[in-house]
Design a protein around this motif. Structure first.
Motif, PDB file in Angstrom:
ATOM      1  N   LYS A 264      -1.019  -4.070  14.775  1.00  0.00           N
ATOM      2  CA  LYS A 264      -1.250  -2.802  15.464  1.00  0.00           C
ATOM      3  C   LYS A 264      -2.533  -2.220  14.891  1.00  0.00           C
ATOM      4  O   LYS A 264      -2.717  -2.195  13.674  1.00  0.00           O
ATOM      5  CB  LYS A 264      -0.083  -1.854  15.231  1.00  0.00           C
TER       6      LYS A 264
ATOM      7  N   THR B  74      -3.964   3.518  20.406  1.00  0.00           N
ATOM      8  CA  THR B  74      -3.342   2.435  19.660  1.00  0.00           C
ATOM      9  C   THR B  74      -3.493   1.149  20.447  1.00  0.00           C
ATOM     10  O   THR B  74      -3.291   1.132  21.658  1.00  0.00           O
ATOM     11  CB  THR B  74      -1.849   2.737  19.432  1.00  0.00           C
TER      12      THR B  74
ATOM     13  N   TYR C 109      -2.731  -3.281  20.388  1.00  0.00           N
ATOM     14  CA  TYR C 109      -1.893  -4.325  19.813  1.00  0.00           C
ATOM     15  C   TYR C 109      -2.555  -5.683  19.992  1.00  0.00           C
ATOM     16  O   TYR C 109      -3.136  -5.964  21.044  1.00  0.00           O
ATOM     17  CB  TYR C 109      -0.517  -4.312  20.474  1.00  0.00           C
TER      18      TYR C 109
ATOM     19  N   TYR D  62      -5.766  -1.859  10.694  1.00  0.00           N
ATOM     20  CA  TYR D  62      -4.848  -2.869  11.208  1.00  0.00           C
ATOM     21  C   TYR D  62      -3.619  -2.928  10.307  1.00  0.00           C
ATOM     22  O   TYR D  62      -3.753  -2.975   9.082  1.00  0.00           O
ATOM     23  CB  TYR D  62      -5.508  -4.250  11.196  1.00  0.00           C
ATOM     24  N   THR D  63      -2.430  -2.947  10.929  1.00  0.00           N
ATOM     25  CA  THR D  63      -1.196  -3.103  10.161  1.00  0.00           C
ATOM     26  C   THR D  63      -0.336  -4.165  10.855  1.00  0.00           C
ATOM     27  O   THR D  63      -0.442  -4.373  12.061  1.00  0.00           O
ATOM     28  CB  THR D  63      -0.393  -1.789  10.089  1.00  0.00           C
TER      29      THR D  63
ATOM     30  N   ASP E 193      -1.711  -5.613  24.598  1.00  0.00           N
ATOM     31  CA  ASP E 193      -1.239  -4.440  25.330  1.00  0.00           C
ATOM     32  C   ASP E 193      -1.915  -4.276  26.686  1.00  0.00           C
ATOM     33  O   ASP E 193      -1.520  -3.417  27.473  1.00  0.00           O
ATOM     34  CB  ASP E 193      -1.400  -3.164  24.496  1.00  0.00           C
TER      35      ASP E 193
ATOM     36  N   ARG F 143       1.614 -10.410  14.602  1.00  0.00           N
ATOM     37  CA  ARG F 143       1.331  -9.319  15.530  1.00  0.00           C
ATOM     38  C   ARG F 143       0.809  -8.131  14.738  1.00  0.00           C
ATOM     39  O   ARG F 143       1.368  -7.767  13.710  1.00  0.00           O
ATOM     40  CB  ARG F 143       2.581  -8.940  16.302  1.00  0.00           C
TER      41      ARG F 143
ATOM     42  N   GLU G 214       2.768  -5.543  12.582  1.00  0.00           N
ATOM     43  CA  GLU G 214       3.785  -4.926  13.417  1.00  0.00           C
ATOM     44  C   GLU G 214       5.130  -5.538  13.056  1.00  0.00           C
ATOM     45  O   GLU G 214       5.266  -6.748  12.966  1.00  0.00           O
ATOM     46  CB  GLU G 214       3.447  -5.171  14.881  1.00  0.00           C
ATOM     47  N   SER G 215       6.123  -4.703  12.828  1.00  0.00           N
ATOM     48  CA  SER G 215       7.447  -5.214  12.445  1.00  0.00           C
ATOM     49  C   SER G 215       8.324  -5.503  13.629  1.00  0.00           C
ATOM     50  O   SER G 215       8.091  -5.156  14.718  1.00  0.00           O
ATOM     51  CB  SER G 215       8.133  -4.234  11.525  1.00  0.00           C
TER      52      SER G 215
END
Length: 57
Positions: free
Chosen positions: A47, A3, A5, A53-54, A22, A45, A56-57
């Motif tokens: 991930k 993963t 970031y 790609y999503t 990261d 941001r 990031e909350s």
């Protein structure tokens, strides 16, 4: 698969410049916006996991 970031540094038309957060790196990665979530903006941001790609909350 690992993963990773990122933060969206800038958006230029159909591409976005991403900076990895990261690890220690100054390199920017140019990614087609078609591969990124639609709602991104500068400072978003992300991930990256399992080739996706999503936001990031």
């Amino acid at each position: 698969m690992e993963t990773r970031y990122y933060i969206v540094v800038s958006i230029d038309g159909d591409y976005a410049n991403l900076k990895r957060t990261d690890i220690e790196s100054q390199d920017l990665m140019l990614v087609a916006r078609a591969l990124l979530p639609q709602d991104i903006k500068e400072g978003s941001r992300l991930k990256y996991e399992m080739l996706e790609y999503t936001l990031e909350s």
